[in-house]
Design a protein around this motif. Sequence first.
Motif, PDB file in Angstrom:
ATOM      1  N   LEU A   1      34.666  55.462  44.904  1.00  0.00           N
ATOM      2  CA  LEU A   1      35.560  54.338  45.190  1.00  0.00           C
ATOM      3  C   LEU A   1      35.382  53.211  44.172  1.00  0.00           C
ATOM      4  N   ILE A   2      34.136  53.031  43.689  1.00  0.00           N
ATOM      5  CA  ILE A   2      33.918  51.980  42.684  1.00  0.00           C
ATOM      6  C   ILE A   2      34.663  52.321  41.398  1.00  0.00           C
ATOM      7  N   PHE A   3      34.625  53.608  40.988  1.00  0.00           N
ATOM      8  CA  PHE A   3      35.440  54.033  39.850  1.00  0.00           C
ATOM      9  C   PHE A   3      36.909  53.702  40.086  1.00  0.00           C
ATOM     10  N   PHE A   4      37.360  54.002  41.306  1.00  0.00           N
ATOM     11  CA  PHE A   4      38.761  53.836  41.672  1.00  0.00           C
ATOM     12  C   PHE A   4      39.162  52.361  41.631  1.00  0.00           C
ATOM     13  N   ILE A   5      38.321  51.506  42.250  1.00  0.00           N
ATOM     14  CA  ILE A   5      38.590  50.062  42.220  1.00  0.00           C
ATOM     15  C   ILE A   5      38.603  49.583  40.781  1.00  0.00           C
ATOM     16  N   GLY A   6      37.616  50.058  40.000  1.00  0.00           N
ATOM     17  CA  GLY A   6      37.535  49.651  38.600  1.00  0.00           C
ATOM     18  C   GLY A   6      38.804  49.991  37.850  1.00  0.00           C
ATOM     19  N   GLU A   7      39.352  51.183  38.104  1.00  0.00           N
ATOM     20  CA  GLU A   7      40.551  51.617  37.391  1.00  0.00           C
ATOM     21  C   GLU A   7      41.721  50.676  37.670  1.00  0.00           C
ATOM     22  N   PHE A   8      41.944  50.365  38.955  1.00  0.00           N
ATOM     23  CA  PHE A   8      43.130  49.564  39.280  1.00  0.00           C
ATOM     24  C   PHE A   8      42.902  48.084  39.032  1.00  0.00           C
ATOM     25  N   ALA A   9      41.645  47.620  39.187  1.00  0.00           N
ATOM     26  CA  ALA A   9      41.372  46.232  38.828  1.00  0.00           C
ATOM     27  C   ALA A   9      41.580  46.038  37.332  1.00  0.00           C
ATOM     28  N   THR A  10      41.141  47.024  36.533  1.00  0.00           N
ATOM     29  CA  THR A  10      41.347  46.916  35.085  1.00  0.00           C
ATOM     30  C   THR A  10      42.828  46.929  34.755  1.00  0.00           C
ATOM     31  N   ALA A  11      43.612  47.735  35.499  1.00  0.00           N
ATOM     32  CA  ALA A  11      45.064  47.727  35.281  1.00  0.00           C
ATOM     33  C   ALA A  11      45.610  46.325  35.489  1.00  0.00           C
ATOM     34  N   GLY A  12      45.157  45.660  36.577  1.00  0.00           N
ATOM     35  CA  GLY A  12      45.610  44.305  36.848  1.00  0.00           C
ATOM     36  C   GLY A  12      45.210  43.344  35.748  1.00  0.00           C
ATOM     37  N   VAL A  13      43.946  43.427  35.307  1.00  0.00           N
ATOM     38  CA  VAL A  13      43.464  42.456  34.319  1.00  0.00           C
ATOM     39  C   VAL A  13      44.156  42.669  32.970  1.00  0.00           C
ATOM     40  N   PHE A  14      44.338  43.945  32.586  1.00  0.00           N
ATOM     41  CA  PHE A  14      45.057  44.217  31.339  1.00  0.00           C
ATOM     42  C   PHE A  14      46.482  43.672  31.416  1.00  0.00           C
ATOM     43  N   ALA A  15      47.127  43.832  32.596  1.00  0.00           N
ATOM     44  CA  ALA A  15      48.479  43.309  32.744  1.00  0.00           C
ATOM     45  C   ALA A  15      48.479  41.791  32.636  1.00  0.00           C
ATOM     46  N   MET A  16      47.420  41.139  33.172  1.00  0.00           N
ATOM     47  CA  MET A  16      47.316  39.681  33.036  1.00  0.00           C
ATOM     48  C   MET A  16      47.202  39.296  31.571  1.00  0.00           C
ATOM     49  N   ILE A  17      46.361  40.033  30.820  1.00  0.00           N
ATOM     50  CA  ILE A  17      46.191  39.694  29.402  1.00  0.00           C
ATOM     51  C   ILE A  17      47.507  39.915  28.659  1.00  0.00           C
ATOM     52  N   ALA A  18      48.217  41.013  29.006  1.00  0.00           N
ATOM     53  CA  ALA A  18      49.510  41.258  28.362  1.00  0.00           C
ATOM     54  C   ALA A  18      50.486  40.138  28.682  1.00  0.00           C
ATOM     55  N   SER A  19      50.456  39.621  29.929  1.00  0.00           N
ATOM     56  CA  SER A  19      51.406  38.558  30.258  1.00  0.00           C
ATOM     57  C   SER A  19      51.008  37.252  29.591  1.00  0.00           C
ATOM     58  N   VAL A  20      49.690  37.035  29.378  1.00  0.00           N
ATOM     59  CA  VAL A  20      49.270  35.847  28.624  1.00  0.00           C
ATOM     60  C   VAL A  20      49.750  35.940  27.182  1.00  0.00           C
ATOM     61  N   LEU A  21      49.613  37.144  26.593  1.00  0.00           N
ATOM     62  CA  LEU A  21      49.938  37.285  25.173  1.00  0.00           C
ATOM     63  C   LEU A  21      51.432  37.273  24.919  1.00  0.00           C
TER      64      LEU A  21
END
Lengths: 121, 350
Positions: free
Chosen positions: B246-266
Motif C-alpha cells: 500500500l505504501i508503494f501504491f500511495i507513493g505512486e499516486f501521491a507522486t502523480a499529484g505532486v508532478f501534476a502540481m509542478i507541471a501546473s506551476v511551470l
Amino acid sequence: MSSFLRSYLTVVWFGLAAVAIAGLLLWVASIVRPNRPNREKMLTYESGVDPVGHGWSQSQVRYYIFALLFVVFDVEAVFIFPWATQLERYGMFGLVEMGVFVFILLLGLIYAWRKGVLRWV
Amino acid sequence: MSALLAEVPYWGQSLLRVLGGIVAVLLPAGTIVYIFLFKMMSFMQSRLGPMEAGPYGSMQLFAEVGKWLQKEDIVPERADARIFKMAPVIVLLSTFLLVAVVPFGPDAWFTDFETGIFYALAVSSISVLGILIAGWSSANKYSLLGGLRAAGQLIAYELPMVLAVVGVVIQAETMNLQKIVVAQNSGSMFGIDTFGHPYVISQFIGFVIFMIAIQAELTQAPFDMPIAESELVSGYMTEYSGFRFLIFFIGEFATAGVFAMIASVLFLGGWGVPFSWFGWTSIDSIDNWMNVVGPLIMFTKMMLLVFIIMWIRFSYPRLREDQLQRFAWKGLIPVALLNIAVTSILKVVF
C-alpha cells in the motif's frame, strides 16, 4: 541561521515526516495483522511454479550505453540551467556559445544513433 | 520569510509546514485514487465501481486502508530482508521531498529555493533507487526484470523532462518556482495582460513533452512496461504484500499529484490568477486571501492535469520495451533540444 539553510532544514523535516508516517502506519499494522508464516508462503512467487535456480539470475543489462548517454546529457542540463536564467544578459554571444555546446553533444547522439546503439536488442 | 508566520516561533513554523506537507501529499493521493482510479475508470468500462461504503462508495478508501492494515506482511525467505523492507519508504520519501518545493500561495510555501525546479528534478529521481532496490532485494526473476526495466525507462524519460523545463526557465529567467508563477501571472501576451502569460501557450511543445515524460516517470499505462501485470506479474512489486504494498501504491499516486502540481506551476500559472484582474503589481501587493484561494486553484489545476494522465492511462495499450526506448531517445530528446534552440533564439532576437 540563514533562510537558505532553514529551507534545507525544512527538507530534512519533510524527509523525517515521510519516514515517521510510514513507520507509524507499519507499526499500527503490526499490531493488527496476523503473522502465521509457513514454508510455502515464504517461497518466492513465480506464477505458482516452484522457483528454479537463484533469484539473482544473470540478466543481460541492455542499456549501459543508455546510462552513459544519460550521464552526458544530464551533465549538459546542469550547464544549460544557469545559462538559461541569464540568457537575456548574454544576448547573442551566449546564444552562439550554447549553440556550439549543444551541437557537439547532438553530434554525439547522432553518432550513437547511426552506430545503432539506440536500439533495445 | 512570510509575513503571516512571522510571530510564530521556528519550531511552530516547521510543525505547520510538515503538517501542511502531509496534507499536500495524502489529500491529492486519496482524491486521485477515489475519483479517477475507482470512479472514472469504472465509468469508462461501463460499470459502477465501488458503491457500498458510504454514498457512491466515497468511504471506500477508508475501508481499503482498514483492509490493508490487516493483511499479513510476507517477506520471502530468500529476499534481502532489511533492504526489502526499506524500499517502499524510499519511494514515499521521494514524494515528500518533492512536495516540499511546491508553492501554494504568495505566503503559503514550504521552502523557497532559488534553484527550486532544479531541486525538484533532482529529488524526483530518488524514487528510482527505491524501485531498483525493491526489484533487486526481492530475489525474484520477475522483480529483477521489472526493476531493471523501470531504471532504464526512468533515466530515458528524465532527460526530455529536464530539457522541457529549460524552455520555461529561459522564458521566466529564474529557477525559483514562486518567481515562475509570478512571471506567468504578471506577464502579458502581445501586449494584452488580461490572461497573464501562462507558458502552456508559448511553451506548448515543452508542455506536451513534460506531460509525456511524467506519464513515463509515473509508469502509467502506455509506459507501464516495468509493472506489466500480464507478463511480469507487477514487476518490482511482485513480492510485496500487506501495508508495504500500500505504501508503494500511495507513493505512486501521491507522486502523480505532486508532478501534476509542478507541471501546473511551470505551465499553467500555479496558484495564481492574472495579477491585472485585481490590480496587483508584485508579489508583495497580493491580498492575503490568496493564501486560502491559491491552494484551491492549485488543486483544481492539478486535478485537471491528473485527469489527462489518467485518461491516457485508461485509453492506450502498452508500448513494447524497445518502442518505449526509441520514443524517448529518437523522438522526445531531439524535439526537446530543438524546442530549447527555438525558444532561446526567439528570446534573444525579440
